[in-house]
Design a protein around this motif. Structure first.
Motif, mmCIF file in Angstrom:
data_model
loop_
_atom_site.group_PDB
_atom_site.id
_atom_site.type_symbol
_atom_site.label_atom_id
_atom_site.label_comp_id
_atom_site.label_asym_id
_atom_site.label_seq_id
_atom_site.Cartn_x
_atom_site.Cartn_y
_atom_site.Cartn_z
ATOM 1 N N THR A 1 0.802 -1.226 0.000
ATOM 2 C CA THR A 1 0.000 0.000 0.000
ATOM 3 C C THR A 1 0.838 1.281 0.000
ATOM 4 N N SER A 2 2.167 1.141 -0.034
ATOM 5 C CA SER A 2 2.999 2.347 -0.082
ATOM 6 C C SER A 2 4.303 2.052 -0.806
ATOM 7 N N GLU A 3 4.855 3.090 -1.401
ATOM 8 C CA GLU A 3 6.142 2.940 -2.079
ATOM 9 C C GLU A 3 7.235 2.570 -1.086
ATOM 10 N N GLU A 4 7.192 3.163 0.109
ATOM 11 C CA GLU A 4 8.219 2.880 1.123
ATOM 12 C C GLU A 4 8.203 1.404 1.516
ATOM 13 N N ARG A 5 7.021 0.856 1.710
ATOM 14 C CA ARG A 5 6.904 -0.556 2.091
ATOM 15 C C ARG A 5 7.360 -1.454 0.945
ATOM 16 N N HIS B 1 13.249 -10.924 -8.831
ATOM 17 C CA HIS B 1 12.117 -10.012 -8.716
ATOM 18 C C HIS B 1 12.553 -8.608 -9.113
ATOM 19 N N ALA B 2 11.561 -7.742 -9.235
ATOM 20 C CA ALA B 2 11.819 -6.323 -9.520
ATOM 21 C C ALA B 2 10.618 -5.527 -9.019
ATOM 22 N N THR B 3 10.767 -4.216 -9.028
ATOM 23 C CA THR B 3 9.634 -3.363 -8.693
ATOM 24 C C THR B 3 9.004 -2.863 -9.989
ATOM 25 N N TRP B 4 7.851 -2.222 -9.850
ATOM 26 C CA TRP B 4 7.143 -1.675 -11.005
ATOM 27 C C TRP B 4 7.983 -0.666 -11.769
ATOM 28 N N HIS C 1 10.084 -10.083 -15.629
ATOM 29 C CA HIS C 1 10.385 -10.596 -14.289
ATOM 30 C C HIS C 1 9.264 -11.503 -13.778
ATOM 31 N N PRO C 2 9.617 -12.620 -13.142
ATOM 32 C CA PRO C 2 8.588 -13.533 -12.634
ATOM 33 C C PRO C 2 7.875 -13.010 -11.392
ATOM 34 N N VAL C 3 8.504 -12.099 -10.649
ATOM 35 C CA VAL C 3 7.890 -11.498 -9.463
ATOM 36 C C VAL C 3 8.061 -9.986 -9.557
ATOM 37 N N ILE C 4 6.939 -9.271 -9.452
ATOM 38 C CA ILE C 4 6.949 -7.815 -9.495
ATOM 39 C C ILE C 4 6.288 -7.282 -8.231
ATOM 40 N N LEU C 5 6.931 -6.290 -7.628
ATOM 41 C CA LEU C 5 6.376 -5.611 -6.462
ATOM 42 C C LEU C 5 5.739 -4.311 -6.928
ATOM 43 N N VAL C 6 4.473 -4.109 -6.562
ATOM 44 C CA VAL C 6 3.731 -2.935 -7.010
ATOM 45 C C VAL C 6 3.032 -2.265 -5.836
ATOM 46 N N VAL C 7 2.558 -1.062 -6.086
ATOM 47 C CA VAL C 7 1.790 -0.326 -5.097
ATOM 48 C C VAL C 7 0.332 -0.209 -5.544
ATOM 49 N N GLU C 8 0.103 -0.221 -6.826
ATOM 50 C CA GLU C 8 -1.237 -0.012 -7.353
ATOM 51 C C GLU C 8 -1.713 -1.225 -8.124
#
Length: 150
Positions: A37-41, A60-63, A71-78
């Motif tokens: 729910t947050s970019e920081e998290r 993994h990677a972020t958005w 990437h097989p795992v993506i971390l997102v906020v939205e």
């Protein structure tokens, strides 16, 4: 039909639970989106996934990655599915996506010691049942092994 798994975290942190669940997802050949729910998290989870264990590598990677779709795992906020994932993890009270039915599995991890998280999980359970999803509830036993509960 979409499966929605509710993981009740009690006496255990998300940082301890998430990496093994992601590893199991990758072993099964699944692509994953993890929504916070947050970019920081999200940034903190990104750093943790690189260092949580010396003898493993969790790709993994972020958005923000330019090749996010690879990437097989993506971390997102939205909301969104930038890597065409078939599994979505929801952490830190992230809401169910409007298009939940596009996923084979949605995993909602919630802090059982947080009243807001419990309320959000209960509402998500009600919503998922009303939408006809196959829902299950999981809780760790005294040995830390996940057990399906009724």
């Amino acid at each position: 039909m979409t499966e929605v798994l509710f993981y009740h975290l009690q006496d255990v942190s998300l940082e301890n639970v998430l990496p093994p669940l992601l590893e199991k997802s990758l072993e099964r050949g699944w692509r994953v989106v993890v929504q916070s729910t947050s970019e920081e998290r999200t940034e903190a989870l990104d750093a943790h996934l690189w260092t949580y264990r010396e003898d493993s590598f969790l790709p993994h990677a972020t958005w923000r990655a330019t090749d996010v779709e690879d990437h097989p795992v993506i971390l997102v906020v939205e909301d969104g599915n930038p890597n065409r994932a078939n599994v979505r993890f929801l952490v830190d009270n992230a809401p169910l996506p409007a298009n939940t039915e596009i996923y084979d599995r949605v995993v909602l991890l919630f802090n059982g010691e947080d009243a807001d998280a419990l309320a959000a999980a209960r509402q998500a359970w009600t919503d998922c049942k009303a939408r006809g999803f196959d829902v299950t509830y999981w809780q760790a036993d005294e040995r830390g092994r996940w057990q399906k509960r009724d």
